[in-house]
Design a protein around this motif. Structure first.
Motif, PDB file in Angstrom:
ATOM      1  N   LEU A  69      15.332  23.225  26.811  1.00 44.40           N
ATOM      2  CA  LEU A  69      17.373  23.338  26.848  1.00 44.40           C
ATOM      3  C   LEU A  69      17.943  22.253  27.338  1.00 44.40           C
ATOM      4  O   LEU A  69      18.765  21.902  27.928  1.00 44.40           O
ATOM      5  CB  LEU A  69      17.961  24.574  27.567  1.00 44.40           C
TER       6      LEU A  69
ATOM      7  N   GLY B  32       8.956  32.146  26.684  1.00 39.51           N
ATOM      8  CA  GLY B  32      11.224  32.335  27.170  1.00 39.51           C
ATOM      9  C   GLY B  32      11.020  30.277  28.634  1.00 39.51           C
ATOM     10  O   GLY B  32      11.560  29.556  27.899  1.00 39.51           O
TER      11      GLY B  32
ATOM     12  N   TYR C 197       1.412  26.323  19.552  1.00 36.04           N
ATOM     13  CA  TYR C 197       2.268  27.652  19.072  1.00 36.04           C
ATOM     14  C   TYR C 197       0.550  28.266  18.196  1.00 36.04           C
ATOM     15  O   TYR C 197       0.324  29.285  18.074  1.00 36.04           O
ATOM     16  CB  TYR C 197       2.842  28.149  17.893  1.00 36.04           C
TER      17      TYR C 197
ATOM     18  N   GLU D 267       7.282  28.999  19.771  1.00 30.90           N
ATOM     19  CA  GLU D 267       7.112  29.905  20.038  1.00 30.90           C
ATOM     20  C   GLU D 267       7.357  31.233  20.676  1.00 30.90           C
ATOM     21  O   GLU D 267       7.494  32.760  19.841  1.00 30.90           O
ATOM     22  CB  GLU D 267       6.201  29.456  21.267  1.00 30.90           C
ATOM     23  N   TYR D 268       8.879  31.761  21.384  1.00 30.18           N
ATOM     24  CA  TYR D 268       9.854  32.643  21.049  1.00 30.18           C
ATOM     25  C   TYR D 268       9.841  33.509  19.762  1.00 30.18           C
ATOM     26  O   TYR D 268      10.038  34.477  20.190  1.00 30.18           O
ATOM     27  CB  TYR D 268      10.866  32.129  22.750  1.00 30.18           C
ATOM     28  N   VAL D 269      10.876  32.688  18.900  1.00 28.62           N
ATOM     29  CA  VAL D 269      11.047  33.542  17.644  1.00 28.62           C
ATOM     30  C   VAL D 269      10.058  33.777  17.037  1.00 28.62           C
ATOM     31  O   VAL D 269      10.147  34.867  16.937  1.00 28.62           O
ATOM     32  CB  VAL D 269      12.195  31.821  16.589  1.00 28.62           C
TER      33      VAL D 269
ATOM     34  N   ALA E 107      11.064  27.368  26.887  1.00 23.87           N
ATOM     35  CA  ALA E 107      12.440  27.203  25.521  1.00 23.87           C
ATOM     36  C   ALA E 107      13.240  26.566  26.530  1.00 23.87           C
ATOM     37  O   ALA E 107      13.588  25.613  26.037  1.00 23.87           O
ATOM     38  CB  ALA E 107      11.918  28.667  24.828  1.00 23.87           C
TER      39      ALA E 107
ATOM     40  N   GLY F 171      11.621  23.807  20.659  1.00 26.29           N
ATOM     41  CA  GLY F 171      11.541  24.777  21.651  1.00 26.29           C
ATOM     42  C   GLY F 171      11.557  26.138  21.700  1.00 26.29           C
ATOM     43  O   GLY F 171      10.944  27.038  22.184  1.00 26.29           O
ATOM     44  N   SER F 172      12.329  26.385  20.545  1.00 28.13           N
ATOM     45  CA  SER F 172      12.323  28.533  20.318  1.00 28.13           C
ATOM     46  C   SER F 172      11.661  28.874  19.435  1.00 28.13           C
ATOM     47  O   SER F 172      11.537  30.165  19.853  1.00 28.13           O
ATOM     48  CB  SER F 172      13.668  28.305  20.095  1.00 28.13           C
TER      49      SER F 172
ATOM     50  N   ILE G 176      16.605  23.030  20.225  1.00 27.24           N
ATOM     51  CA  ILE G 176      16.890  24.233  19.564  1.00 27.24           C
ATOM     52  C   ILE G 176      16.231  24.633  18.588  1.00 27.24           C
ATOM     53  O   ILE G 176      16.107  26.213  18.756  1.00 27.24           O
ATOM     54  CB  ILE G 176      18.508  23.782  18.954  1.00 27.24           C
TER      55      ILE G 176
END
Length: 432
Positions: A71, A64, A263, A388-390, A67, A385-386, A382
């Motif tokens: 942003l 997070g 990732y 790994e989090y997704v 990510a 960066g997201s 968008i």
């Protein structure tokens, strides 16, 4: 296709341009080493800032923050793109590397959660935001500068060295972690050893600063002082289509790039069940091969055209993403894992080797750095960066395979948008 014969550059001019490529890309390597060392050290420092018993929850928290750094990229892309178009590429690149150095030094010195409580993750986030701001401007300005100094007829080849050093930054980050793993045990790495790479990153940024101060400027005073220079309004008014096209293929390109690079180490550990050391060794080998591929695929684009490179990227990415990720989920052999990841990275190379030059060729010099940097930063923030989090979020919910199809869907978008690319570059192709 559309092959352009190179102009007869003098030996002195060739030397100057090649040195400029080396100086600019060396600074790029340091910037990305500083940025990526966070991702590769996260496994070790996550407990120090997010003390939870569940390893996946810890990785989610660090992902997070990773990510969040992304942003800041659109803001960085805007600030540094405007700076590069109005004050010069050199000024922008010098300021960005100083800012990255400050972020790395801050992380290296951060006290842990045990020392200052909730302020520890807050300060970690602050440092990441600073780095995100810096790297948000780094890509666009460096891509623009390297495209402008590269020799005509060989722009794909020379511009590819941006990703050679970008990947080189990742590779050095992994390599430093592998070396530390040999010298320190896991307890030492989690206690204090993870700080060492951030100190190294801050120190090497000083070298990058010295190199970048030697660069010559590629813009003219007339271009820098033009009415629309570095203006978002000018970009939206006269170059909206180019902006949207770049956003479209950057979204897919960024997502698949981060899926198979940063990732992938965590994926091999969390999903395939490999040890941290084995996963790091596999990724070190894969990233080295990936780095070596960039000039080859860049030179290919000089022969077949940038548009064809991009179409091959979208088509092959659409067909191969799900089979490769599904096979990797249950792979037991490190060698097989390495082969599969290398194949995936070869597909990604069709995009990464020419990503910078394709973007730069779509904007005129007065808004080139802003157009390249802002469009890249938004798409990257968008979707890249997201990543790994997704991926980790879907895994924690028991729907890991959904992520494979999400990446595939974005590859379909990249393929569709690549059809909109002009067969002949709009800008730069006539520049000397």
């Amino acid at each position: 296709m559309n092959a352009v014969l190179p102009l007869p550059y003098s030996s002195d001019e060739k030397r100057k341009r090649i040195f400029a490529i080396i100086a600019a890309s060396s600074g790029n390597l340091v910037e990305w080493f500083d940025f990526y060392i966070y991702a590769f050290c996260a496994i070790y420092f996550a407990p120090a800032f997010f003390p939870k018993s569940d390893p996946t929850a810890q990785l989610l928290n660090t992902a997070g923050v990773f990510a969040a750094g992304f942003l800041m990229r659109p803001i960085g892309g805007w600030i540094f793109g405007r700076l590069a178009d109005r004050k010069g590429r050199k000024t922008s690149m010098v300021v960005s590397v100083v800012m990255m150095c400050a972020g790395s030094l801050l992380i290296a010195c951060l006290p842990t959660y045990a020392s200052i409580g909730a302020m520890a993750p807050v300060l970690l986030l602050t440092a990441r935001l600073l780095q995100g701001l810096s790297v948000g401007g780094e890509y666009g300005t460096t891509a623009t500068y390297m495209s402008e100094v590269a020799m005509r007829g060989q722009r794909g080849f020379f511009s590819s060295f941006q990703y050679v050093t970008l990947i080189g930054g990742q590779l050095l980050a992994v390599l430093v972690v592998v070396i530390l793993q040999q010298l320190l045990d896991e307890a030492e790495l989690k206690s204090w050893g993870w700080r060492i790479p951030f100190v190294l990153g801050a120190l090497t940024a000083v070298v990058a600063l010295l190199l970048r101060r030697t660069l010559h400027e590629t813009t003219t005073a007339q271009t820098r002082n033009s009415k629309g220079a570095g203006s978002v309004a000018e970009l939206l008014k006269n170059h909206k289509r180019a902006l949207l096209v770049v956003l479209g293929y950057t979204a897919g390109g960024s997502l698949v790039f981060y899926t198979f690079t940063t990732y992938m180490q965590k994926y091999l550990v969390n999903s395939a069940g490999m040890s941290i050391k084995t996963a790091s060794n596999v990724m070190t080998a894969c990233l080295f091969l990936y780095m070596c591929m960039q000039p080859v695929f860049g030179a290919l684009s000089d022969r077949i055209g940038r548009r064809n490179n991009m179409l091959l990227f979208g088509a092959l990415g659409t067909l191969m993403t799900v089979p490769i990720l599904t096979t990797l989920q249950s792979v037991t052999s490190p060698l097989l894992a390495g082969v599969l990841i290398t194949i995936a990275l070869a597909v990604v190379s069709f995009y990464t080797s020419v990503g910078g030059i394709v973007k730069a060729e779509m904007f005129p010099p007065e808004v080139r750095a802003l157009g390249v940097g802002l469009s890249y930063a938004v798409g990257n923030a968008i979707f890249g960066g997201s990543a790994e989090y997704v991926a980790l979020g879907l895994k924690s919910m028991g729907y890991e395979s959904y992520f494979y199809w999400y990446v595939t869907g974005m590859m379909v978008l990249a393929f569709a948008v690549s059809w909109l690319l002009p067969r002949q570059a709009t800008y730069l192709h006539d520049d000397h």
